[in-house]
Design an enzyme around this catalytic site. Structure first.
Site, short mmCIF file in Angstrom:
data_model
loop_
_atom_site.label_atom_id
_atom_site.label_comp_id
_atom_site.label_asym_id
_atom_site.label_seq_id
_atom_site.Cartn_x
_atom_site.Cartn_y
_atom_site.Cartn_z
N ASP A 192 -3.87 -33.37 -57.90
CA ASP A 192 -3.66 -34.83 -57.91
C ASP A 192 -3.75 -35.32 -59.35
O ASP A 192 -4.36 -34.67 -60.20
CB ASP A 192 -4.70 -35.54 -57.03
CG ASP A 192 -4.45 -37.04 -56.99
OD1 ASP A 192 -3.33 -37.44 -56.65
OD2 ASP A 192 -5.37 -37.82 -57.30
N SER A 193 -3.21 -36.51 -59.57
CA SER A 193 -3.31 -37.12 -60.90
C SER A 193 -4.78 -37.37 -61.25
O SER A 193 -5.14 -37.43 -62.42
CB SER A 193 -2.55 -38.43 -60.93
OG SER A 193 -3.00 -39.27 -59.88
N CYS A 244 -0.79 -35.75 -54.37
CA CYS A 244 -0.46 -37.03 -54.98
C CYS A 244 0.94 -37.49 -54.53
O CYS A 244 1.90 -36.73 -54.63
CB CYS A 244 -0.47 -36.82 -56.50
SG CYS A 244 -0.02 -38.24 -57.47
N GLU A 296 -10.61 -47.65 -57.97
CA GLU A 296 -11.30 -46.89 -59.02
C GLU A 296 -12.40 -47.71 -59.70
O GLU A 296 -13.27 -47.15 -60.34
CB GLU A 296 -10.28 -46.34 -60.04
CG GLU A 296 -9.36 -45.33 -59.36
CD GLU A 296 -8.80 -44.28 -60.27
OE1 GLU A 296 -8.91 -44.41 -61.49
OE2 GLU A 296 -8.24 -43.30 -59.73
N CYS A 352 -0.19 -43.69 -50.62
CA CYS A 352 -0.91 -43.45 -51.86
C CYS A 352 -2.30 -42.93 -51.48
O CYS A 352 -2.91 -43.42 -50.52
CB CYS A 352 -1.02 -44.74 -52.67
SG CYS A 352 -2.07 -44.58 -54.12
N HIS A 403 -5.15 -43.35 -52.64
CA HIS A 403 -6.29 -44.27 -52.71
C HIS A 403 -6.36 -45.26 -51.55
O HIS A 403 -7.40 -45.83 -51.29
CB HIS A 403 -6.23 -45.09 -54.00
CG HIS A 403 -6.52 -44.32 -55.24
ND1 HIS A 403 -5.83 -43.18 -55.60
CD2 HIS A 403 -7.43 -44.53 -56.22
CE1 HIS A 403 -6.29 -42.73 -56.75
NE2 HIS A 403 -7.27 -43.53 -57.14
#
Ligand code: DGL
Length: 276
Positions: free
Chosen positions: A8-9, A71, A156, A190, A192
């Site tokens: 993942d990023s 991702c 985040e 996504c 997140h």
């Protein structure tokens, strides 16, 4: 050790890893987060492809025969080119899978109105990958996308459960439903967004279904391993999981607890090592 690589990023892929490990606990995993260069969501096609290819090659060097791009942005912008152009040159026996196809495959059974919405990063939405994949499998479904650039930073910065997040969540839900009021299914495209699910639910009528992809990706990986015994037998099974980040270990360990319960000990690899 021949672990399954999860890329993942940054941290978000931990939501995918979590579901995969619950579904397939016996396998070994190696997680790589390119935290030094994340977020990928607003980067160009070329850059996401270049970074993702570097990550895949690094995971191959660590003995991963199978890599999952956890991702969405990397799956949307890099997966197809890696599968078609790079893998045959690198090692035709290794495989790279993404998160879009497993998510899209289940959509036909979920939507009644045949109107589906995609919530994702600007990169994922601009790539058109979701509409393209849905069109291939379910040409009768109308797809509408909405980029939500602030949702990743909200998570985040641990603001996703706070009242201030309401405005940004509501705004994008109103936008997408204004574009197509017949949407009855929204895909959280996504890594997140599952952390925002409660907040998203608050602003949606009960008739709209929310699709979170972690479990779908985990089930699809299990199915893939059943259908490919030649790959399955090459994946080692000691139930271990190692974590690597291109940023500081401390930062990764602290932030990871937002996405994953339990203790995590990450190791840092420098971007230089990673990209050579
Ligand atoms: N992991 C990314 C995704 O699923 C979100 C974070 C980023 O933009 O790098 O699209």
């Amino acid at each position: 050790m021949q672990p399954i690589g999860i890329f993942d990023s940054g941290y978000g892929g931990l939501t995918i890893l979590d579901k995969i490990r619950r579904q397939l606990p016996e396998y070994d995993y190696l997680y790589l987060g390119d935290n030094a260069r994340s977020p990928y969501g607003s980067r160009s096609f070329e850059v996401v492809y270049e970074f993702t290819l570097q990550a895949v090659k690094w995971l191959f060097k660590q003995n991963c025969r199978l890599v999952v791009l956890g991702c969405n942005t990397a799956s949307a912008k890099a997966l197809r080119t890696i599968q078609q152009n790079d893998l045959p040159k690198i090692d035709f026996q290794r495989r790279v899978l993404g998160v879009i196809r497993p998510t899209v495959e289940c959509i036909g059974k979920i939507t009644q109105s045949r109107h589906v919405g995609i919530l994702g990063t600007p990169g994922t939405i601009a790539s058109g990958s979701y509409p393209l994949e849905i069109e291939k499998l379910f040409p009768d479904i109308t797809v509408t996308g909405e980029a939500c650039p602030l949702w990743v930073p909200l998570v985040e910065n641990n603001e996703h459960n706070k009242p201030g997040a309401d405005y940004y969540v509501k705004q994008h839900l109103e936008n997408i439903l204004e574009k197509d009021s017949q949407i009855d299914t929204l895909i959280l495209a996504c890594t997140h967004y599952p952390l925002l699910e409660k907040k998203i639910r608050k602003f949606l009528s009960e008739s709209v279904r929310l699709v979170s992809q972690g479990q779908l990706v985990a089930e699809s990986l299990e199915d893939y391993l059943h259908r490919h015994p030649e790959m399955d037998e090459k994946c080692s099974r000691n139930g271990t999981c190692r974590f690597y980040t291109t940023e500081s270990e401390e930062k990764f360990t602290t932030m990871a607890s937002l996405f994953l319960k339990g203790e995590i000990n990450a190791e840092r690899i420098s971007v230089d090592t990673f990209s050579n």
